[in-house]
Design a protein around this motif. Structure first.
Motif, PDB file in Angstrom:
ATOM      1  N   ASP A 182       0.959  -1.293   0.096  1.00  0.00           N
ATOM      2  CA  ASP A 182      -0.151  -0.034   0.024  1.00  0.00           C
ATOM      3  C   ASP A 182       1.012   1.070  -0.071  1.00  0.00           C
ATOM      4  OD1 ASP A 182      -2.198  -1.357   0.048  1.00  0.00           O
ATOM      5  OD2 ASP A 182      -2.039  -1.819   2.193  1.00  0.00           O
ATOM      6  N   ARG A 183       2.284   1.023   0.064  1.00  0.00           N
ATOM      7  CA  ARG A 183       3.014   2.122   0.058  1.00  0.00           C
ATOM      8  C   ARG A 183       3.722   2.740  -1.085  1.00  0.00           C
ATOM      9  NH1 ARG A 183       4.619   3.280   5.454  1.00  0.00           N
ATOM     10  NH2 ARG A 183       5.404   5.183   4.702  1.00  0.00           N
ATOM     11  N   ILE A 184       3.905   1.391  -1.996  1.00  0.00           N
ATOM     12  CA  ILE A 184       5.026   1.471  -3.109  1.00  0.00           C
ATOM     13  C   ILE A 184       4.231   1.008  -4.487  1.00  0.00           C
ATOM     14  CG2 ILE A 184       7.058   0.712  -4.240  1.00  0.00           C
ATOM     15  CD1 ILE A 184       8.111   0.108  -1.558  1.00  0.00           C
ATOM     16  N   PRO A 185       3.994   2.079  -5.246  1.00  0.00           N
ATOM     17  CA  PRO A 185       3.123   1.623  -6.495  1.00  0.00           C
ATOM     18  C   PRO A 185       3.952   0.664  -7.472  1.00  0.00           C
ATOM     19  CG  PRO A 185       4.315   3.553  -6.936  1.00  0.00           C
ATOM     20  CD  PRO A 185       4.554   3.294  -5.477  1.00  0.00           C
ATOM     21  N   HIS A 186       3.116  -0.162  -8.122  1.00  0.00           N
ATOM     22  CA  HIS A 186       3.679  -1.402  -8.841  1.00  0.00           C
ATOM     23  C   HIS A 186       4.722  -2.257  -8.232  1.00  0.00           C
ATOM     24  CE1 HIS A 186       1.949   0.950 -12.255  1.00  0.00           C
ATOM     25  NE2 HIS A 186       2.647   1.895 -11.843  1.00  0.00           N
ATOM     26  N   LEU A 187       4.129  -2.425  -7.036  1.00  0.00           N
ATOM     27  CA  LEU A 187       4.953  -3.479  -6.191  1.00  0.00           C
ATOM     28  C   LEU A 187       5.056  -5.074  -6.700  1.00  0.00           C
ATOM     29  CD1 LEU A 187       7.067  -3.083  -3.875  1.00  0.00           C
ATOM     30  CD2 LEU A 187       5.390  -3.713  -2.390  1.00  0.00           C
ATOM     31  N   ASP A 188       3.853  -5.362  -7.379  1.00  0.00           N
ATOM     32  CA  ASP A 188       3.875  -6.458  -7.999  1.00  0.00           C
ATOM     33  C   ASP A 188       4.668  -6.615  -9.043  1.00  0.00           C
ATOM     34  OD1 ASP A 188       2.395  -4.683  -9.477  1.00  0.00           O
ATOM     35  OD2 ASP A 188       1.339  -6.242 -10.389  1.00  0.00           O
ATOM     36  N   LYS A 189       5.317  -5.738  -9.911  1.00  0.00           N
ATOM     37  CA  LYS A 189       6.204  -5.805 -10.870  1.00  0.00           C
ATOM     38  C   LYS A 189       7.489  -5.826 -10.272  1.00  0.00           C
ATOM     39  CE  LYS A 189       2.931  -3.363 -14.016  1.00  0.00           C
ATOM     40  NZ  LYS A 189       2.941  -2.134 -15.122  1.00  0.00           N
ATOM     41  N   ILE A 190       7.758  -4.839  -9.204  1.00  0.00           N
ATOM     42  CA  ILE A 190       9.150  -4.774  -8.764  1.00  0.00           C
ATOM     43  C   ILE A 190       9.477  -6.111  -7.978  1.00  0.00           C
ATOM     44  CG2 ILE A 190      10.399  -3.716  -6.755  1.00  0.00           C
ATOM     45  CD1 ILE A 190       8.717  -1.115  -7.508  1.00  0.00           C
ATOM     46  N   GLY A 191       8.279  -6.600  -7.229  1.00  0.00           N
ATOM     47  CA  GLY A 191       8.481  -7.869  -6.708  1.00  0.00           C
ATOM     48  C   GLY A 191       9.053  -9.046  -7.459  1.00  0.00           C
ATOM     49  N   ALA A 192       8.362  -9.007  -8.792  1.00  0.00           N
ATOM     50  CA  ALA A 192       8.730 -10.086  -9.918  1.00  0.00           C
ATOM     51  C   ALA A 192      10.243  -9.904 -10.527  1.00  0.00           C
ATOM     52  CB  ALA A 192       7.737  -9.872 -11.052  1.00  0.00           C
ATOM     53  N   MET A 193      10.609  -8.506 -10.417  1.00  0.00           N
ATOM     54  CA  MET A 193      11.983  -8.369 -10.775  1.00  0.00           C
ATOM     55  C   MET A 193      13.077  -8.902  -9.746  1.00  0.00           C
ATOM     56  SD  MET A 193      11.121  -4.362 -12.414  1.00  0.00           S
ATOM     57  CE  MET A 193      12.600  -3.846 -11.545  1.00  0.00           C
ATOM     58  N   MET A 194      12.600  -8.357  -8.370  1.00  0.00           N
ATOM     59  CA  MET A 194      13.555  -8.697  -7.461  1.00  0.00           C
ATOM     60  C   MET A 194      13.560 -10.347  -7.382  1.00  0.00           C
ATOM     61  SD  MET A 194      15.006  -5.928  -7.066  1.00  0.00           S
ATOM     62  CE  MET A 194      16.138  -6.702  -6.094  1.00  0.00           C
ATOM     63  N   THR A 195      12.558 -10.993  -7.325  1.00  0.00           N
ATOM     64  CA  THR A 195      12.529 -12.527  -7.275  1.00  0.00           C
ATOM     65  C   THR A 195      13.394 -12.833  -8.457  1.00  0.00           C
ATOM     66  OG1 THR A 195      10.185 -12.301  -6.600  1.00  0.00           O
ATOM     67  CG2 THR A 195      11.156 -14.483  -7.467  1.00  0.00           C
ATOM     68  N   GLY A 196      13.533 -12.447  -9.577  1.00  0.00           N
ATOM     69  CA  GLY A 196      14.259 -13.249 -10.786  1.00  0.00           C
ATOM     70  C   GLY A 196      16.003 -12.428 -10.289  1.00  0.00           C
ATOM     71  N   SER A 197      15.898 -11.221  -9.776  1.00  0.00           N
ATOM     72  CA  SER A 197      17.216 -11.018  -9.704  1.00  0.00           C
ATOM     73  C   SER A 197      17.926 -11.429  -8.441  1.00  0.00           C
ATOM     74  CB  SER A 197      17.280  -9.388  -9.429  1.00  0.00           C
ATOM     75  OG  SER A 197      18.461  -8.881  -8.887  1.00  0.00           O
ATOM     76  N   TYR A 198      17.303 -11.763  -7.205  1.00  0.00           N
ATOM     77  CA  TYR A 198      17.720 -12.656  -6.226  1.00  0.00           C
ATOM     78  C   TYR A 198      17.547 -13.987  -6.217  1.00  0.00           C
ATOM     79  CZ  TYR A 198      18.312  -8.013  -3.736  1.00  0.00           C
ATOM     80  OH  TYR A 198      18.686  -6.759  -3.411  1.00  0.00           O
ATOM     81  N   ILE A 199      17.389 -14.423  -7.326  1.00  0.00           N
ATOM     82  CA  ILE A 199      17.709 -15.858  -7.618  1.00  0.00           C
ATOM     83  C   ILE A 199      18.668 -16.162  -8.695  1.00  0.00           C
ATOM     84  CG2 ILE A 199      16.685 -18.006  -8.608  1.00  0.00           C
ATOM     85  CD1 ILE A 199      13.897 -17.471  -6.727  1.00  0.00           C
ATOM     86  N   GLY A 200      18.564 -15.056  -9.625  1.00  0.00           N
ATOM     87  CA  GLY A 200      19.589 -15.329 -10.952  1.00  0.00           C
ATOM     88  C   GLY A 200      20.392 -14.074 -10.724  1.00  0.00           C
ATOM     89  N   GLY A 201      20.113 -13.134 -11.541  1.00  0.00           N
ATOM     90  CA  GLY A 201      21.149 -11.750 -11.622  1.00  0.00           C
ATOM     91  C   GLY A 201      20.337 -10.712 -12.203  1.00  0.00           C
ATOM     92  N   SER A 202      21.370  -9.859 -12.893  1.00  0.00           N
ATOM     93  CA  SER A 202      21.223  -8.539 -13.680  1.00  0.00           C
ATOM     94  C   SER A 202      20.247  -8.987 -14.683  1.00  0.00           C
ATOM     95  CB  SER A 202      22.295  -7.649 -13.751  1.00  0.00           C
ATOM     96  OG  SER A 202      22.980  -7.499 -12.625  1.00  0.00           O
TER      97      SER A 202
END
Length: 406
Positions: free
Chosen positions: A118-138
């Protein structure tokens, strides 16, 4: 507002993109302060400053070309070492703890999303990006930001928050082996071996992992040709499946899921690359320079995502995103250490597994080399490459799941 360099000044903008990416890599490898900041942040901030000063334009076909061509070429190049048989043969034990660490990333993203949605917009998209990044990488971060079309200012703010957190994270990670608590509760055979060798020869230095590599014209030609062919086949297959499998509001959940898996060009690109590399392992295993070329293309991505970033929006979003990535990293490390203890892994294996997820294969291998854990360098590197393989799948699934919770 008009910029000094016009959007149609193609060669000036291309020169800036490649030149600043190269400068960022040089600074990172040359100076300690730059290495602590990271080349990715230097690349991003250089573009951000020039765009906000109206020296370069906020939009241009040159930037679009990076999204359209550079990222799809970088993904297969960075996966050319992803031979499944070799990864399991040489790193089977490390892969197990790596998967536990990846599970920690997923839990961390879910908890962080619930806390801040409720504090950060588009957090579902950011969560997807960080899931991929913090399992794989850039490379997974870049692919998922393109897939979910995350707003540029949020991508930039996430990169900044991520890199600040990474600096703190690596400091803690490198310090953990010095604490008696961890030495008492985990087996540490590699640390013990290194300390015994250091005692015999105080001047001995940790093994050097990074070195200049030989590369031929044939390597460069085959690298670009292979990546281009794989991208062409993958995108065409994804287009066909997207047309065959129904999706949208009228389709069932199963059909939408199947369309998301087979109709998505980035997931198909990952799948086709891994299959090709595993089947033709000798050909891809002999290619040199793909990792370096692919990484340079990812640096172009970091320059481009800095262009549309607004400084006020960056200052507004980065602190909250710092909290978001902190929760993910903390949960990842906690899950890794707890499951590592439960499954009787060594402290070194647990630390390299969490490093391989959060930092990627290069930082994990570098840590193993710096600590003198020579026998774990290749397993750590291969575990991180395995993360490249599964990062896009995990990030995509998490993105759809989180979007359903909004």
């Amino acid at each position: 507002m008009h910029s000094l360099i016009k959007p149609e000044d193609t060669w000036l903008l291309l020169g800036f993109l490649t030149g600043w990416a190269a400068a960022s890599i040089y600074l990172e490898q040359k100076y300690r302060w730059a290495a602590k900041i990271s080349g990715a942040v230097i690349a991003l901030f250089g573009a951000l400053i020039l765009a906000n000063l109206n020296i370069i334009p906020a939009e241009s076909d040159v930037y679009d070309a990076v999204w359209t061509y550079a990222i799809p070429l970088a993904i297969p190049m960075l996966l050319f070492q992803a031979d499944l048989k070799r990864i399991w043969r040489e790193s089977g034990r490390m892969i197990v703890i790596f998967l536990m660490s990846s599970f920690g990333t997923v839990i961390g993203v879910y908890l962080a999303f619930l806390a801040l949605k409720d504090r950060i917009p588009h957090l579902d998209k950011i969560g997807a990006m960080m899931t991929g990044s913090y399992i794989g990488g850039s490379v997974n971060f870049a692919a998922l930001s393109a897939k979910f079309e995350t707003p540029g200012e949020l991508v930039s703010a996430t990169v900044v928050a991520d890199n600040v957190m990474m600096a703190l994270y690596f400091f803690v990670l490198m310090a953990i082996p010095a604490f008696s608590f961890f030495r008492k509760h985990y087996p540490t055979p590699h640390i013990d071996d290194f300390e015994r060798e250091a005692g015999k020869n105080p001047d001995a230095a940790p093994s050097s992992f990074w070195r200049r590599k030989e590369i031929s014209l044939k390597d460069i030609a085959f690298t670009f040709a292979s990546a281009s062919v794989i991208a062409a086949v993958s995108f065409k297959l994804a287009e066909i499946f997207d047309g065959l499998i129904p999706s949208g509001d009228q389709a069932s959940f199963l059909m939408n899921t199947l369309n998301g898996m087979f109709g998505d060009k980035y997931l198909m690109l990952t799948t086709v690359t891994v299959i090709a590399v595993t089947v033709f392992r000798k050909f891809f295993g002999n290619l040199r320079g793909a990792q370096e070329i692919g990484t340079f293309l990812i640096y172009l991505f970091f320059v481009v995502i800095g262009v549309p970033a607004s400084v006020p929006l960056l200052l507004k979003n980065a602190p909250l995103l710092m909290v978001f990535v902190f929760i993910i990293v903390f949960v990842n490390m906690a899950v890794t250490l707890i499951t590592g203890k439960w499954l009787k892994f060594t402290l070194e294996e647990a630390l390299l597994a969490t490093n391989a997820t959060i930092g990627g294969p290069t930082t994990a291998a570098a840590m193993a080399a710096a600590k003198g854990w020579d026998r774990l360098i290749v397993p750590a590197l291969l575990a991180g490459i395995f993360g490249y393989m599964i990062g896009n799948y995990a990030g995509s699934m998490m993105g759809y799941f989180l979007h359903a919770l909004l």
